[in-house]
Scaffold this motif. Sequence first.
Motif, mmCIF file in Angstrom:
data_model
loop_
_atom_site.group_PDB
_atom_site.id
_atom_site.type_symbol
_atom_site.label_atom_id
_atom_site.label_comp_id
_atom_site.label_asym_id
_atom_site.label_seq_id
_atom_site.Cartn_x
_atom_site.Cartn_y
_atom_site.Cartn_z
ATOM 1 N N ALA A 101 -27.970 -7.209 29.725
ATOM 2 C CA ALA A 101 -26.800 -7.189 28.757
ATOM 3 C C ALA A 101 -25.457 -7.789 29.306
ATOM 4 C CB ALA A 101 -26.279 -5.556 28.378
ATOM 5 N N HIS A 102 -25.572 -7.515 30.641
ATOM 6 C CA HIS A 102 -24.213 -8.018 31.429
ATOM 7 C C HIS A 102 -24.719 -8.610 32.623
ATOM 8 C CE1 HIS A 102 -21.275 -6.560 28.282
ATOM 9 N NE2 HIS A 102 -22.031 -5.471 28.441
ATOM 10 N N LYS A 103 -23.994 -9.616 33.217
ATOM 11 C CA LYS A 103 -24.244 -10.207 34.475
ATOM 12 C C LYS A 103 -22.772 -10.255 35.110
ATOM 13 C CE LYS A 103 -27.633 -13.467 32.506
ATOM 14 N NZ LYS A 103 -27.113 -13.241 31.232
ATOM 15 N N TRP A 104 -22.699 -9.290 36.072
ATOM 16 C CA TRP A 104 -21.347 -9.151 36.432
ATOM 17 C C TRP A 104 -21.142 -9.865 37.817
ATOM 18 C CZ3 TRP A 104 -18.304 -7.532 32.827
ATOM 19 C CH2 TRP A 104 -18.800 -6.601 31.724
ATOM 20 N N THR A 105 -19.849 -10.461 37.862
ATOM 21 C CA THR A 105 -19.418 -10.733 39.130
ATOM 22 C C THR A 105 -17.816 -11.061 39.124
ATOM 23 O OG1 THR A 105 -19.424 -12.350 41.079
ATOM 24 C CG2 THR A 105 -19.567 -13.232 38.766
ATOM 25 N N TRP A 106 -17.098 -11.667 39.942
ATOM 26 C CA TRP A 106 -15.533 -11.603 39.828
ATOM 27 C C TRP A 106 -15.328 -12.923 40.264
ATOM 28 C CZ3 TRP A 106 -18.560 -7.385 41.436
ATOM 29 C CH2 TRP A 106 -18.150 -6.124 40.836
ATOM 30 N N THR A 107 -13.919 -13.272 39.669
ATOM 31 C CA THR A 107 -13.508 -14.479 39.990
ATOM 32 C C THR A 107 -13.167 -14.771 41.613
ATOM 33 O OG1 THR A 107 -11.062 -13.902 39.836
ATOM 34 C CG2 THR A 107 -11.988 -15.031 37.684
ATOM 35 N N GLU A 108 -13.207 -13.816 42.019
ATOM 36 C CA GLU A 108 -13.012 -13.883 43.498
ATOM 37 C C GLU A 108 -14.495 -13.898 44.212
ATOM 38 O OE1 GLU A 108 -9.713 -13.496 45.595
ATOM 39 O OE2 GLU A 108 -8.920 -14.320 43.880
ATOM 40 N N GLY A 109 -15.202 -13.603 43.574
ATOM 41 C CA GLY A 109 -16.677 -13.508 43.978
ATOM 42 C C GLY A 109 -17.502 -11.917 44.119
ATOM 43 N N ILE A 110 -18.562 -12.219 44.181
ATOM 44 C CA ILE A 110 -19.421 -10.892 44.328
ATOM 45 C C ILE A 110 -19.041 -9.811 45.473
ATOM 46 C CG2 ILE A 110 -21.387 -11.542 45.442
ATOM 47 C CD1 ILE A 110 -22.970 -10.113 43.158
ATOM 48 N N THR A 111 -18.458 -10.435 46.368
ATOM 49 C CA THR A 111 -18.063 -9.457 47.638
ATOM 50 C C THR A 111 -16.935 -8.444 47.187
ATOM 51 O OG1 THR A 111 -16.460 -11.280 48.213
ATOM 52 C CG2 THR A 111 -18.650 -10.815 49.584
ATOM 53 N N GLN A 112 -16.339 -8.812 46.008
ATOM 54 C CA GLN A 112 -15.418 -8.016 45.407
ATOM 55 C C GLN A 112 -16.020 -6.456 45.256
ATOM 56 O OE1 GLN A 112 -11.863 -8.053 44.361
ATOM 57 N NE2 GLN A 112 -12.209 -9.545 45.819
ATOM 58 N N LEU A 113 -17.196 -6.367 44.763
ATOM 59 C CA LEU A 113 -17.918 -4.918 44.600
ATOM 60 C C LEU A 113 -17.587 -4.196 45.964
ATOM 61 C CD1 LEU A 113 -19.613 -3.013 43.018
ATOM 62 C CD2 LEU A 113 -21.485 -4.023 44.370
ATOM 63 N N ALA A 114 -18.081 -4.518 47.085
ATOM 64 C CA ALA A 114 -17.953 -3.824 48.319
ATOM 65 C C ALA A 114 -16.391 -3.920 48.638
ATOM 66 C CB ALA A 114 -18.729 -4.262 49.384
ATOM 67 N N LYS A 115 -15.609 -4.932 48.381
ATOM 68 C CA LYS A 115 -14.275 -4.485 48.784
ATOM 69 C C LYS A 115 -13.432 -3.449 47.879
ATOM 70 C CE LYS A 115 -13.462 -9.139 50.583
ATOM 71 N NZ LYS A 115 -13.098 -10.633 50.189
ATOM 72 N N ARG A 116 -13.779 -3.569 46.698
ATOM 73 C CA ARG A 116 -13.131 -2.476 45.759
ATOM 74 C C ARG A 116 -13.871 -1.204 45.880
ATOM 75 N NH1 ARG A 116 -11.524 -5.761 40.040
ATOM 76 N NH2 ARG A 116 -11.096 -7.645 41.167
ATOM 77 N N LEU A 117 -14.872 -1.116 46.174
ATOM 78 C CA LEU A 117 -15.574 0.307 46.373
ATOM 79 C C LEU A 117 -14.724 0.791 47.657
ATOM 80 C CD1 LEU A 117 -19.271 -0.399 45.787
ATOM 81 C CD2 LEU A 117 -17.793 1.336 44.686
ATOM 82 N N LEU A 118 -14.571 0.083 48.667
ATOM 83 C CA LEU A 118 -14.183 0.365 49.972
ATOM 84 C C LEU A 118 -12.488 0.497 49.953
ATOM 85 C CD1 LEU A 118 -16.423 -1.732 52.374
ATOM 86 C CD2 LEU A 118 -16.559 0.876 52.261
ATOM 87 N N ALA A 119 -11.728 -0.051 48.951
ATOM 88 C CA ALA A 119 -10.544 0.167 49.156
ATOM 89 C C ALA A 119 -10.236 1.609 48.422
ATOM 90 C CB ALA A 119 -9.897 -1.129 48.177
ATOM 91 N N ARG A 120 -11.100 2.021 47.852
ATOM 92 C CA ARG A 120 -10.872 3.599 47.124
ATOM 93 C C ARG A 120 -11.084 4.574 48.090
ATOM 94 N NH1 ARG A 120 -10.544 -0.406 43.807
ATOM 95 N NH2 ARG A 120 -9.413 -0.326 41.818
#
Length: 356
Positions: A101-120
């Motif tokens: 259904a969806h294929k997710w990444t970020w404009t800044e790249g897929i490392t955003q996943l770990a970065k955003r998780l850890l930032a919280r």
Amino acid sequence: MTTRVGIVGAGAAGAGAAYALRGADAEVTILEKSRGVGGRAATRRKNDCRYDHGANYVKDGDERTDSLLRELGDEGLVDVEKPVWIFEGDGEIREGDDDEAHKWTWTEGITQLAKRLLARTDAEVRKGTRVERIAREGAGDGTDSETWTVTDTDGETHGPFDVLLLTPPAPQTTALLEATEWDDERLGTLTDAVAEVEYRTIRTFVLDYDFRESYPWYGAVNVDDDHEVGWLSREECKDGHVPDGESLLVAQMAPDWSAERYDDPLDEAGADAAELVADLLGDERYADPEWVDDQGWRYALPEGGVDDDAVRSAEGAGLFFAGDWTVGEGRVHRALWNSHDVGERIGEGAGGADEN
Ligand SMILES: Cc1cc2nc3c(=O)[nH]c(=O)nc-3n(C[C@H](O)[C@H](O)[C@H](O)COP(=O)(O)OP(=O)(O)OC[C@H]3O[C@@H](n4cnc5c(N)ncnc54)[C@H](O)[C@@H]3O)c2cc1C
């Protein structure tokens, strides 16, 4: 008492566990050998391009992935809309059964996943720290309790930790277990079980071109394991990754090809990969990229899972494991949720577990 948790690895698994622990009474320290976080969900920047050269996207395997990603912030979230098509040994790219259904990444790249998780979280991430040895030792406080200490390749020690969570790919976790001082019969069984998990090797090539063609697909995957190219995708389908008018192809070579050519110089192996891509696309222009980059993933995708009972046998002693190999599927969201569950189990022991 606050539980001191040490996590080895800041990939999706390491970050997922830290995220699950954010509401618990735990002090979390992550030891990561690389200079960045994300592990195999990796992004690189070069010549005004940004590309995910490991995992291509996060599949929303279920609703909780979807809602977690939105919880982490919609800004910069990219849903790759075009489908993944398929090809076989004959190299004919055709429409497949893309059920994602969806294929997710970020404009800044897929490392955003770990970065955003850890930032919280309040986790401390010690980057550039490669763990070499682990030891189970007396706490040194006159009690019978024992803790875990780890030593990195610079000889620095980290800990003591009440709980240690290992998330590197199984072969790297095996090496750590082989270098573990713990006088307990579980160690041998555990090490043998983890050592059984094998990984496929993938060498990724990134090929840049000063033209852009239109195709109905974002990516194409080889479905019969009978082509030298295992996966081909167009990074320009991700907003913010490739300047207008350019195209940037990510070619992940088949495991046999990758293992055989793993150490070949980039100019030779890259030229051969570009030829194979040109053949696959039926367009000779692709044989001559503007520039080429690469990344070898010795431990790219687990071939199977591990004996669950064996890996859980050491939890009573505060030794936990998580990552794609503990679920037996090389997928970012599987590694993340597996580790999130482990983090919740650790959090329950620590008290004040998070409800998310
Ligand atoms: C080429 C490729 C394409 C892929 N495509 C997709 C895709 O499109 N979609 C998808 O969902 N999945 C994909 N995957 C799989 C996905 O990337 C992994 O399943 C997932 O990222 C695993 O996360 P992890 O945290 O378990 O492991 P990792 O991401 O490997 O994290 C482990 C971390 O431990 C660190 N580490 C290792 N040893 C030590 C040590 N001794 N000391 C300190 N740190 C250490 C590593 O540096 C790493 O950061 C792909 C993988 C590859 C390689």
